[in-house]
Design a protein around this motif. Structure first.
Motif, PDB file in Angstrom:
ATOM      1  N   THR A 121       0.812  -1.221   0.000  1.00 25.03           N
ATOM      2  CA  THR A 121       0.000   0.000   0.000  1.00 25.03           C
ATOM      3  C   THR A 121       0.842   1.267   0.000  1.00 25.03           C
ATOM      4  OG1 THR A 121      -1.768  -1.139   1.207  1.00 25.03           O
ATOM      5  CG2 THR A 121      -1.810   1.272   1.232  1.00 25.03           C
ATOM      6  N   VAL A 122       1.924   1.294   0.761  1.00 27.13           N
ATOM      7  CA  VAL A 122       2.674   2.519   0.972  1.00 27.13           C
ATOM      8  C   VAL A 122       3.491   2.884  -0.265  1.00 27.13           C
ATOM      9  CG1 VAL A 122       4.686   1.361   2.003  1.00 27.13           C
ATOM     10  CG2 VAL A 122       4.169   3.743   2.595  1.00 27.13           C
ATOM     11  N   THR A 123       3.447   4.170  -0.620  1.00 26.15           N
ATOM     12  CA  THR A 123       4.201   4.656  -1.780  1.00 26.15           C
ATOM     13  C   THR A 123       5.096   5.846  -1.447  1.00 26.15           C
ATOM     14  OG1 THR A 123       2.438   6.188  -2.464  1.00 26.15           O
ATOM     15  CG2 THR A 123       2.350   3.919  -3.339  1.00 26.15           C
ATOM     16  N   ARG A 124       4.968   6.395  -0.239  1.00 28.28           N
ATOM     17  CA  ARG A 124       5.744   7.572   0.130  1.00 28.28           C
ATOM     18  C   ARG A 124       5.911   7.599   1.641  1.00 28.28           C
ATOM     19  NH1 ARG A 124       2.097  12.959  -0.091  1.00 28.28           N
ATOM     20  NH2 ARG A 124       3.634  13.472   1.487  1.00 28.28           N
ATOM     21  N   PRO A 125       6.786   8.448   2.184  1.00 34.57           N
ATOM     22  CA  PRO A 125       7.012   8.474   3.634  1.00 34.57           C
ATOM     23  C   PRO A 125       5.802   9.014   4.395  1.00 34.57           C
ATOM     24  CG  PRO A 125       8.874   9.425   2.460  1.00 34.57           C
ATOM     25  CD  PRO A 125       7.774   9.272   1.459  1.00 34.57           C
ATOM     26  N   TRP A 126       5.516   8.372   5.527  1.00 38.10           N
ATOM     27  CA  TRP A 126       4.450   8.808   6.420  1.00 38.10           C
ATOM     28  C   TRP A 126       4.919   8.684   7.863  1.00 38.10           C
ATOM     29  CZ3 TRP A 126       0.944  11.215   3.759  1.00 38.10           C
ATOM     30  CH2 TRP A 126       0.564  10.769   2.486  1.00 38.10           C
ATOM     31  N   ALA A 127       4.472   9.622   8.698  1.00 40.07           N
ATOM     32  CA  ALA A 127       4.810   9.616  10.125  1.00 40.07           C
ATOM     33  C   ALA A 127       3.530   9.422  10.930  1.00 40.07           C
ATOM     34  CB  ALA A 127       5.494  10.920  10.524  1.00 40.07           C
ATOM     35  N   LEU A 128       3.473   8.336  11.696  1.00 46.85           N
ATOM     36  CA  LEU A 128       2.301   7.991  12.506  1.00 46.85           C
ATOM     37  C   LEU A 128       2.690   8.052  13.980  1.00 46.85           C
ATOM     38  CD1 LEU A 128       1.900   6.591   9.661  1.00 46.85           C
ATOM     39  CD2 LEU A 128       0.563   4.862  10.855  1.00 46.85           C
ATOM     40  N   MET A 129       1.790   8.555  14.810  1.00 43.49           N
ATOM     41  CA  MET A 129       2.052   8.599  16.251  1.00 43.49           C
ATOM     42  C   MET A 129       1.084   7.690  16.986  1.00 43.49           C
ATOM     43  SD  MET A 129       1.953  11.793  19.011  1.00 43.49           S
ATOM     44  CE  MET A 129       3.632  12.359  18.706  1.00 43.49           C
ATOM     45  N   GLU A 130       1.639   6.803  17.837  1.00 48.79           N
ATOM     46  CA  GLU A 130       0.798   6.057  18.763  1.00 48.79           C
ATOM     47  C   GLU A 130       0.667   6.872  20.043  1.00 48.79           C
ATOM     48  OE1 GLU A 130       4.872   4.679  20.173  1.00 48.79           O
ATOM     49  OE2 GLU A 130       3.939   5.089  18.231  1.00 48.79           O
ATOM     50  N   VAL A 131      -0.549   6.946  20.584  1.00 49.26           N
ATOM     51  CA  VAL A 131      -0.816   7.820  21.721  1.00 49.26           C
ATOM     52  C   VAL A 131      -1.028   6.987  22.985  1.00 49.26           C
ATOM     53  CG1 VAL A 131      -2.082   9.877  22.453  1.00 49.26           C
ATOM     54  CG2 VAL A 131      -2.017   9.276  20.054  1.00 49.26           C
ATOM     55  N   CYS A 132      -0.190   5.987  23.183  1.00 49.12           N
ATOM     56  CA  CYS A 132      -0.320   5.169  24.376  1.00 49.12           C
ATOM     57  C   CYS A 132       1.023   4.521  24.682  1.00 49.12           C
ATOM     58  CB  CYS A 132      -1.380   4.091  24.181  1.00 49.12           C
ATOM     59  SG  CYS A 132      -1.439   2.919  25.553  1.00 49.12           S
ATOM     60  N   LEU A 162       8.470  -2.665   9.813  1.00 47.75           N
ATOM     61  CA  LEU A 162       7.628  -1.924   8.866  1.00 47.75           C
ATOM     62  C   LEU A 162       8.466  -1.391   7.713  1.00 47.75           C
ATOM     63  CD1 LEU A 162       5.360   0.096  11.336  1.00 47.75           C
ATOM     64  CD2 LEU A 162       4.570  -1.628   9.692  1.00 47.75           C
ATOM     65  N   PRO A 163       7.858  -1.101   6.572  1.00 51.40           N
ATOM     66  CA  PRO A 163       8.607  -0.489   5.473  1.00 51.40           C
ATOM     67  C   PRO A 163       9.299   0.793   5.924  1.00 51.40           C
ATOM     68  CG  PRO A 163       6.411  -1.137   4.754  1.00 51.40           C
ATOM     69  CD  PRO A 163       6.444  -1.339   6.231  1.00 51.40           C
ATOM     70  N   GLU A 164      10.441   1.085   5.346  1.00 51.06           N
ATOM     71  CA  GLU A 164      11.217   2.244   5.789  1.00 51.06           C
ATOM     72  C   GLU A 164      10.481   3.557   5.562  1.00 51.06           C
ATOM     73  OE1 GLU A 164      13.856   2.752   1.664  1.00 51.06           O
ATOM     74  OE2 GLU A 164      14.820   2.132   3.540  1.00 51.06           O
ATOM     75  N   GLU A 165       9.451   3.538   4.719  1.00 44.11           N
ATOM     76  CA  GLU A 165       8.678   4.767   4.494  1.00 44.11           C
ATOM     77  C   GLU A 165       7.838   5.142   5.708  1.00 44.11           C
ATOM     78  OE1 GLU A 165       9.143   2.798   0.432  1.00 44.11           O
ATOM     79  OE2 GLU A 165       8.652   2.179   2.486  1.00 44.11           O
TER      80      GLU A 165
END
Length: 374
Positions: free
Chosen positions: A23-34, A50-53
């Motif tokens: 699915t991933v095609t570009r960099p994304w930054a996700l935050m877990e809130v716990c 996870l993929p390096e993106e």
């Protein structure tokens, strides 16, 4: 899935990883809130697989970690007084205040007790009518309802020698505070499933719409987290920003109505300081007027106590996702679980503690190698 081991099934995990990679095609930054999610991520190496993106940013989701230094010092001051029995969960005893912690107070003769429920503290108050019994009430929306119930019971039963030192915080205002920061890099959130099991999801759609970020309610086992990542990445790739519930076995949109009614009765929303971050408007609770007589800050007159955070501790940057724990100069050298500078190293849900423990066990570079002194 019915059993715990199914939430750690390696074959199902592989399929989720494959789906995310496809699915991933570009960099994304996700935050877990716990903090519990952070420990699961680091313990199982999810961030490394996870993929390096995809970058997982650790947020301010550890309840011990975000308890401000001034509140720790208020607890130390109250616990040091004669005639006081100070009760707390065990994870607060080694959190450093200014120069000492609750273990030190107990070693100096203070009556500091570890309890497993706030109702234990209420029982101690009934058994010791000549003592003032204080329970240290910290945490997010998950621990607030039982603490509210305990104060409710204290008033109903007429137990006047019990009080609550309140340091409760709320997740949605923290998300807003993070997103309005000029340094914020977060593009999607994995919301804490246990918080939403209490409060529901009604506060999140406006945040997702205002800041155009996907918010996926997520559990704590490896497959829970991977499913949350998968849904968040799909939204990001499609340009969507919705709230999704990836934890339906525990979370309903309305949350827990009985717990919410108890919170609305006993507490009222207030501005609250977060350790290393500062004050976030409307991000916490305090006792409402009807229960104010059980407020330990007022009873012991410590409301005006102020402190200064130690400059060497960068836990505030870690809690805001601006710094990974191993990037702190003090990590693993000056700051260790035995000699913590901040709560993120000593708490069982702290990001620094997770990196110190699991990265070593996984055979990764030791903290000293990652952050050498000099």
């Amino acid at each position: 899935m019915k059993y715990l081991d199914e939430f750690q099934d390696p074959e199902l995990a592989r399929r989720l990883f494959d789906d995310i990679r496809a699915t991933v095609t570009r960099p994304w930054a996700l935050m877990e809130v716990c903090g519990g999610q952070t420990h699961s991520i680091i313990r199982h190496g999810i961030d490394q697989l996870l993929p390096e993106e995809i970058e997982l940013i650790h947020g301010p989701g550890c309840p011990v970690c975000v308890t401000p230094l001034e509140m720790i010092d208020k607890a130390l001051e109250i616990a040091s007084r004669p005639g006081v029995i100070f009760c707390s969960f065990g994870d607060m005893l080694r959190v450093p205040g200014t120069g000492r912690d609750l273990f030190t107070v107990r070693g100096e003769g203070g009556d500091v007790r570890v309890v497993y429920s706030p109702l234990d503290a209420l029982r101690i108050a009934r058994e010791n009518p000549d003592k003032q019994v204080v329970f240290f009430g910290i945490g997010f929306e998950t621990t607030a309802p039982p603490n509210a119930m305990t104060v409710y019971q204290a008033r109903r039963l007429g137990i006047r020698n019990f009080s609550l030192l309140v340091s409760h915080v709320r997740v949605p205002p923290a998300i807003e505070g993070l997103m309005t920061s000029p340094d914020c890099r977060v593009q999607a959130f994995l919301a804490a499933g246990h918080v939403c099991s209490v409060m529901g999801t009604e506060e999140y759609p406006q945040l997702a719409e205002r800041f155009r970020v996907p918010i996926v309610v997520t559990g704590f086992e490896p497959l829970d987290i991977l499913e949350g990542v998968r849904r968040a990445v799909r939204q990001l790739e499609r340009g969507e920003h919705r709230v999704e519930n990836a934890y339906p076995r525990a979370v309903r949109p309305e949350g827990n109505p009985a717990a919410r009614r108890m919170l609305a009765d006993v507490f009222e929303v207030t501005d609250r300081a977060w350790r290393g971050i500062g004050t976030i408007p409307a991000s916490g609770w305090r006792l409402s007027e009807a229960y104010r007589e059980f407020d330990a800050e007022q009873r012991f007159e410590v409301g005006d106590l102020t402190t200064v955070e130690p400059a060497a501790c960068r836990s505030g940057d870690v809690l805001q996702g601006l710094l990974k724990p191993h990037e702190c100069e003090a990590f693993g050298t000056v700051c260790t679980p035995r000699t913590p500078l901040g709560a993120t190293m000593v708490s069982s849900e702290g990001a620094c503690a997770a990196y110190y423990l699991y990265r070593r066990l996984a055979g990764a570079p030791t903290p000293v190698e990652v952050a050498p002194v000099g």
